[in-house]
Write a protein that holds these residues in place. Sequence first.
Motif, PDB file in Angstrom:
ATOM      1  N   MET A 246      46.492  22.905  30.832  1.00  0.00           N
ATOM      2  CA  MET A 246      46.814  23.356  32.163  1.00  0.00           C
ATOM      3  C   MET A 246      46.331  24.800  32.330  1.00  0.00           C
ATOM      4  N   ILE A 247      45.777  25.115  33.479  1.00  0.00           N
ATOM      5  CA  ILE A 247      45.279  26.451  33.782  1.00  0.00           C
ATOM      6  C   ILE A 247      46.063  27.015  34.957  1.00  0.00           C
ATOM      7  N   TYR A 248      46.496  28.270  34.806  1.00  0.00           N
ATOM      8  CA  TYR A 248      47.142  28.997  35.892  1.00  0.00           C
ATOM      9  C   TYR A 248      46.352  30.270  36.156  1.00  0.00           C
ATOM     10  N   LEU A 249      46.241  30.648  37.425  1.00  0.00           N
ATOM     11  CA  LEU A 249      45.679  31.946  37.771  1.00  0.00           C
ATOM     12  C   LEU A 249      46.833  32.820  38.241  1.00  0.00           C
ATOM     13  N   LEU A 250      46.963  34.001  37.651  1.00  0.00           N
ATOM     14  CA  LEU A 250      48.035  34.944  37.980  1.00  0.00           C
ATOM     15  C   LEU A 250      47.419  36.160  38.646  1.00  0.00           C
ATOM     16  N   ALA A 251      48.027  36.590  39.742  1.00  0.00           N
ATOM     17  CA  ALA A 251      47.487  37.732  40.484  1.00  0.00           C
ATOM     18  C   ALA A 251      48.633  38.518  41.103  1.00  0.00           C
ATOM     19  N   SER A 252      48.361  39.797  41.340  1.00  0.00           N
ATOM     20  CA  SER A 252      49.375  40.662  41.926  1.00  0.00           C
ATOM     21  C   SER A 252      48.714  41.676  42.847  1.00  0.00           C
ATOM     22  N   ASP A 253      49.509  42.177  43.770  1.00  0.00           N
ATOM     23  CA  ASP A 253      49.137  43.344  44.564  1.00  0.00           C
ATOM     24  C   ASP A 253      47.855  43.128  45.381  1.00  0.00           C
ATOM     25  N   ILE A 254      47.900  42.112  46.238  1.00  0.00           N
ATOM     26  CA  ILE A 254      46.793  41.851  47.176  1.00  0.00           C
ATOM     27  C   ILE A 254      46.826  42.887  48.301  1.00  0.00           C
ATOM     28  N   HIS A 255      47.998  43.265  48.724  1.00  0.00           N
ATOM     29  CA  HIS A 255      48.215  44.316  49.718  1.00  0.00           C
ATOM     30  C   HIS A 255      47.426  44.111  51.019  1.00  0.00           C
ATOM     31  N   GLY A 256      47.327  42.864  51.468  1.00  0.00           N
ATOM     32  CA  GLY A 256      46.735  42.598  52.783  1.00  0.00           C
ATOM     33  C   GLY A 256      45.229  42.683  52.855  1.00  0.00           C
ATOM     34  N   SER A 257      44.537  42.732  51.732  1.00  0.00           N
ATOM     35  CA  SER A 257      43.079  42.820  51.739  1.00  0.00           C
ATOM     36  C   SER A 257      42.457  41.434  51.891  1.00  0.00           C
ATOM     37  N   ALA A 258      41.905  41.172  53.073  1.00  0.00           N
ATOM     38  CA  ALA A 258      41.221  39.890  53.297  1.00  0.00           C
ATOM     39  C   ALA A 258      39.992  39.785  52.401  1.00  0.00           C
ATOM     40  N   TYR A 259      39.317  40.898  52.179  1.00  0.00           N
ATOM     41  CA  TYR A 259      38.128  40.906  51.325  1.00  0.00           C
ATOM     42  C   TYR A 259      38.469  40.393  49.921  1.00  0.00           C
ATOM     43  N   TYR A 260      39.502  40.972  49.319  1.00  0.00           N
ATOM     44  CA  TYR A 260      39.858  40.563  47.957  1.00  0.00           C
ATOM     45  C   TYR A 260      40.605  39.233  47.926  1.00  0.00           C
ATOM     46  N   MET A 261      41.239  38.860  49.024  1.00  0.00           N
ATOM     47  CA  MET A 261      41.842  37.530  49.076  1.00  0.00           C
ATOM     48  C   MET A 261      40.757  36.463  49.028  1.00  0.00           C
ATOM     49  N   HIS A 262      39.647  36.685  49.701  1.00  0.00           N
ATOM     50  CA  HIS A 262      38.518  35.748  49.606  1.00  0.00           C
ATOM     51  C   HIS A 262      38.011  35.666  48.165  1.00  0.00           C
ATOM     52  N   LYS A 263      37.896  36.804  47.506  1.00  0.00           N
ATOM     53  CA  LYS A 263      37.446  36.825  46.104  1.00  0.00           C
ATOM     54  C   LYS A 263      38.439  36.089  45.207  1.00  0.00           C
ATOM     55  N   LEU A 264      39.735  36.283  45.466  1.00  0.00           N
ATOM     56  CA  LEU A 264      40.757  35.610  44.673  1.00  0.00           C
ATOM     57  C   LEU A 264      40.688  34.099  44.874  1.00  0.00           C
ATOM     58  N   MET A 265      40.501  33.667  46.106  1.00  0.00           N
ATOM     59  CA  MET A 265      40.373  32.233  46.378  1.00  0.00           C
ATOM     60  C   MET A 265      39.157  31.648  45.663  1.00  0.00           C
ATOM     61  N   GLU A 266      38.064  32.362  45.673  1.00  0.00           N
ATOM     62  CA  GLU A 266      36.863  31.897  44.977  1.00  0.00           C
ATOM     63  C   GLU A 266      37.129  31.780  43.471  1.00  0.00           C
TER      64      GLU A 266
ATOM     65  N   PRO B  13      43.629  49.077  51.607  1.00  0.00           N
ATOM     66  CA  PRO B  13      42.620  48.414  50.793  1.00  0.00           C
ATOM     67  C   PRO B  13      41.426  47.976  51.647  1.00  0.00           C
ATOM     68  N   ARG B  14      40.358  47.614  50.996  1.00  0.00           N
ATOM     69  CA  ARG B  14      39.145  47.158  51.668  1.00  0.00           C
ATOM     70  C   ARG B  14      39.461  45.970  52.572  1.00  0.00           C
ATOM     71  N   GLU B  15      38.983  46.044  53.818  1.00  0.00           N
ATOM     72  CA  GLU B  15      39.194  44.997  54.832  1.00  0.00           C
ATOM     73  C   GLU B  15      40.670  44.621  54.948  1.00  0.00           C
TER      74      GLU B  15
ATOM     75  N   VAL C 197      44.696  43.028  42.488  1.00  0.00           N
ATOM     76  CA  VAL C 197      43.567  42.360  43.129  1.00  0.00           C
ATOM     77  C   VAL C 197      42.800  43.336  44.016  1.00  0.00           C
ATOM     78  N   SER C 198      43.501  44.271  44.685  1.00  0.00           N
ATOM     79  CA  SER C 198      42.819  45.068  45.717  1.00  0.00           C
ATOM     80  C   SER C 198      42.902  46.583  45.575  1.00  0.00           C
ATOM     81  N   ILE C 199      43.905  47.100  44.868  1.00  0.00           N
ATOM     82  CA  ILE C 199      44.063  48.552  44.750  1.00  0.00           C
ATOM     83  C   ILE C 199      44.286  48.885  43.267  1.00  0.00           C
ATOM     84  N   PRO C 200      43.260  48.718  42.440  1.00  0.00           N
ATOM     85  CA  PRO C 200      43.445  48.955  41.007  1.00  0.00           C
ATOM     86  C   PRO C 200      43.655  50.436  40.698  1.00  0.00           C
ATOM     87  N   LYS C 201      44.308  50.674  39.575  1.00  0.00           N
ATOM     88  CA  LYS C 201      44.535  52.046  39.111  1.00  0.00           C
ATOM     89  C   LYS C 201      44.098  52.135  37.652  1.00  0.00           C
TER      90      LYS C 201
END
Length: 179
Positions: free
Chosen positions: A1-21, A47-49, A145-149
Amino acid sequence: MIYLLASDIHGSAYYMHKLMEAFNLSGASRLILLGDLLYHGPRNNLPREYNPKETYSLLNSLKESIICVRGNCDSEVDQMVLEFPILADYAPLFLEELGGRMIYLTHGHLQKPPLKKGDILVSGHTHIPVAEEQDGVFFVNPGSVSIPKGEYPPTYCLYEGGTFTIRDFSGNTHMTLSV
């Protein structure tokens, strides 16, 4: 089984598209979100877009695959537009392949749950990826996903067969942890 884990999208449509891909290419059966989905928060730059409406539409298109916990920037107003539950502070996850060991999902801004040797704490919040073991307890943070530090690029994490792999959207592996 494969899971993708993500955090902190912060409303970025640009990075949400990347995450979906990344989610679609990974073959993951679940998208585990560790909070801070739509709002950027008062301490972060936009964040971007930045486009929360497009972001929630994209998230809702994956609603059957999402497990989510609440971040410090998530609220009841966000829940009104999202078609999957987001307001749980913690979620336990048990995977048979890990022998019934506990995986705690949380954003990371609240008190840590009680952990014992062999447990796995998966959290976000810091925007810095982590994959390490300390005194028999495993800690995983997919980064942001969108505002790395911390001079990291935007990252997410794949879980497969007892291994957490933190990757960026260019396909580079930044760290791995086998549990």
